[in-house]
Design a protein around this motif. Structure first.
Motif, short mmCIF file in Angstrom:
data_model
loop_
_atom_site.label_atom_id
_atom_site.label_comp_id
_atom_site.label_asym_id
_atom_site.label_seq_id
_atom_site.Cartn_x
_atom_site.Cartn_y
_atom_site.Cartn_z
N VAL A 9 23.07 18.19 8.31
CA VAL A 9 24.11 18.34 9.31
C VAL A 9 23.76 19.51 10.21
O VAL A 9 22.90 20.33 9.89
N TRP A 80 30.86 12.86 12.11
CA TRP A 80 30.06 12.14 11.13
C TRP A 80 30.90 11.63 9.97
O TRP A 80 31.87 12.25 9.58
N SER A 82 30.03 10.62 6.09
CA SER A 82 29.04 10.55 5.02
C SER A 82 29.66 9.86 3.82
O SER A 82 30.86 9.96 3.58
N ILE A 92 24.83 8.39 6.40
CA ILE A 92 25.66 9.08 7.37
C ILE A 92 25.65 8.26 8.64
O ILE A 92 24.60 7.84 9.11
N THR A 93 26.84 8.01 9.17
CA THR A 93 26.96 7.40 10.49
C THR A 93 27.72 8.39 11.35
O THR A 93 28.52 9.17 10.84
N GLY A 94 27.46 8.35 12.63
CA GLY A 94 28.14 9.32 13.47
C GLY A 94 28.12 8.98 14.93
O GLY A 94 27.46 8.04 15.37
#
Length: 160
Positions: A9, A80, A82, A92-94
């Protein structure tokens, strides 16, 4: 502020929301049904009951840990989501701040009473990259925080 360097991150990562207690209802109900069925197996054949108890308990523990792994957080790069506990299921998508459309939460009578919200973090260009999380404790506050942070970045001219 919470920071987890294992997820790569950005600086000053801050968790905004986690799963609510309502996310565990399905697992608890599944556990109760499994308990009744396992009791029947134990009564008929204790070896068969023992053989079935181990994978059922392991599955229920996995489900609880999987629910606990969901986090909605922000950092200097974006917003994000997680999740995942096993190496092949972690992810993780964001949405980066520059691509953020808006953060919204959906409220009905049930979500208002139970304080468990569905949160959608929209992407300006495509719906395929948006974040949708259900059963989020504090999801209403998380959506407002994301929007406020985004507006501050826009006002400061830091999104270009």
């Amino acid at each position: 502020m919470d920071q987890d360097n294992s997820l790569n991150v950005g600086r000053d990562a801050r968790i905004l929301a986690r799963k609510s207690w309502t996310a565990y209802i399905r697992v608890v109900l599944l556990g109760l049904v499994a308990l009744v069925l396992l009791a029947a197996f134990w009564g008929a054949n204790w070896k068969g009951g023992l053989l079935l108890t181990v994978p059922v308990v392991a599955f229920l523990v996995y489900q609880v840990l999987e629910i606990r792994s969901h986090h909605l957080y922000v950092d200097d790069i974006g917003v994000w989501h997680s999740r995942g506990i096993l190496p092949w299921s972690k992810g993780i998508t964001g949405v980066k701040w520059r691509d953020l459309d808006e953060a919204v939460f959906f409220q009905g009578l049930g979500s208002w009473l139970l304080k468990s919200y569905t949160v959608r973090i929209g992407h300006r260009f495509t719906k395929a990259n948006e974040i949708i999380m259900t059963h989020m404790a504090g999801g209403h506050e998380a959506a407002m925080t994301v929007n406020a942070m985004h507006q501050d970045l826009v006002r400061q001219g830091r999104l270009g």
